[in-house]
Design a protein around this motif. Sequence first.
Motif, PDB file in Angstrom:
ATOM      1  N   GLU A 164     -15.137  40.168  31.983  1.00 49.35           N
ATOM      2  CA  GLU A 164     -15.617  39.240  33.043  1.00 49.35           C
ATOM      3  C   GLU A 164     -14.889  38.204  33.373  1.00 49.35           C
ATOM      4  OE1 GLU A 164     -18.671  39.564  33.958  1.00 49.35           O
ATOM      5  OE2 GLU A 164     -18.983  41.339  32.837  1.00 49.35           O
ATOM      6  N   THR A 165     -14.793  37.877  34.645  1.00 48.93           N
ATOM      7  CA  THR A 165     -13.919  36.691  35.262  1.00 48.93           C
ATOM      8  C   THR A 165     -14.767  35.716  36.099  1.00 48.93           C
ATOM      9  OG1 THR A 165     -13.873  38.014  37.288  1.00 48.93           O
ATOM     10  CG2 THR A 165     -12.173  38.584  35.782  1.00 48.93           C
ATOM     11  N   LEU A 173      -5.182  35.283  34.093  1.00 50.64           N
ATOM     12  CA  LEU A 173      -6.335  35.695  34.986  1.00 50.64           C
ATOM     13  C   LEU A 173      -6.916  34.325  35.404  1.00 50.64           C
ATOM     14  CD1 LEU A 173      -8.200  38.648  33.499  1.00 50.64           C
ATOM     15  CD2 LEU A 173      -7.117  38.471  35.624  1.00 50.64           C
ATOM     16  N   ALA A 174      -6.954  33.402  34.379  1.00 49.36           N
ATOM     17  CA  ALA A 174      -7.637  31.961  34.595  1.00 49.36           C
ATOM     18  C   ALA A 174      -6.769  31.209  35.626  1.00 49.36           C
ATOM     19  CB  ALA A 174      -7.572  31.174  33.298  1.00 49.36           C
ATOM     20  N   ALA A 183      -9.035  37.336  43.179  1.00 51.37           N
ATOM     21  CA  ALA A 183      -7.778  38.082  42.672  1.00 51.37           C
ATOM     22  C   ALA A 183      -8.061  38.354  41.405  1.00 51.37           C
ATOM     23  CB  ALA A 183      -6.584  36.953  42.980  1.00 51.37           C
ATOM     24  N   ALA A 184      -8.723  37.343  40.573  1.00 50.19           N
ATOM     25  CA  ALA A 184      -8.928  37.629  38.932  1.00 50.19           C
ATOM     26  C   ALA A 184      -9.855  38.907  38.774  1.00 50.19           C
ATOM     27  CB  ALA A 184      -9.774  36.477  38.357  1.00 50.19           C
ATOM     28  N   ASN A 226       0.731  46.913  42.347  1.00 47.74           N
ATOM     29  CA  ASN A 226      -0.570  46.380  41.461  1.00 47.74           C
ATOM     30  C   ASN A 226       0.065  45.040  40.930  1.00 47.74           C
ATOM     31  OD1 ASN A 226      -3.098  46.055  40.494  1.00 47.74           O
ATOM     32  ND2 ASN A 226      -2.700  47.474  38.733  1.00 47.74           N
ATOM     33  N   GLY A 227      -0.726  44.112  41.252  1.00 50.41           N
ATOM     34  CA  GLY A 227      -0.302  42.942  40.867  1.00 50.41           C
ATOM     35  C   GLY A 227      -0.772  41.643  41.846  1.00 50.41           C
TER      36      GLY A 227
END
Length: 299
Positions: free
Chosen positions: A292-293, A275-276, A282-283, A106-107
């Motif tokens: 929220e992404t 995440l940004a 992916a985010a 996971n990543g």
Amino acid sequence: MCRLFGMSGGDHPVRATFWLLEAPDSLARQSRREPDGTGLGWFGADGRPHLSKQPLAAYEDQEFAGRARELQSTVFLAHIRYATTGGLDVANTHPFEQRGRLFAHNGVILELERLERELGDDRALVSGDTDSERLFALVTREIERHGGDVGAGVAAAARWVAAELPLYAINVILGTPDGLWALRYPDTHELWVLERGAGGPGGNRHLDAASAAGTVRVRSEPLSRHPSVIVASERMDEDPGWRLLDPGELLHVGPALQVESSIVLDRPPAHPLTLADLDPTAAAAQAPPGVETGSDVNP
């Protein structure tokens, strides 16, 4: 967020029933958070690895997702995938198998071309498109360079990635017929371990554990009489023995269920990602529930 699950019965084969994406509340709603694949890995009585993988979400194939799978093994791996790299294909669905070992991740790791150059001829171990399988190939190579020492191989591969490549997380679980290894790095995602005594806290109860999101559920009546060790992305029941792995901690469960751990990465990544920094797909895959992404992951 992708879910990882690993369980060891030591040298005692355990019979267990698994449900993937069997949500306790709304199956459709929960499965849309992880719509790209489910997989199980285990070992037969002869020590050979087996895989059952499906690159579809539960709402696209509810019969598969809801089907109970009763298996017997010393070690199990399960994974729920939301794709970050690689399309919806069996070759891109976790767990992966290389040289008789099973692996789930996971990543996110970027600059895969550089990782492939580092792999050289060991790129032949990879059949799909994911960063995870390429990471596994690096682990496999390092295990062989360290004389078959799995823990040393995992640590060496993780150190190289942490020093050389942009990464968001490399939480991994690796299984063999007689061992289970888990690495949490860095502190981006949680990874938990439970050393469960026979019968659980009360001493007389079978295992019936499920992730809060309903993505993985496992039930085992024999574990009312036998101990086990479980590693998961989140606590899966009310047992007070769950422990969060430290960032950089590598855990090893041996054939007698002896648990050893050490910090193998004591520095943050040289090229950390947020995440940004990730693309919207992916985010969305890596974000914790409720974050929220900008990507609509719950249509």
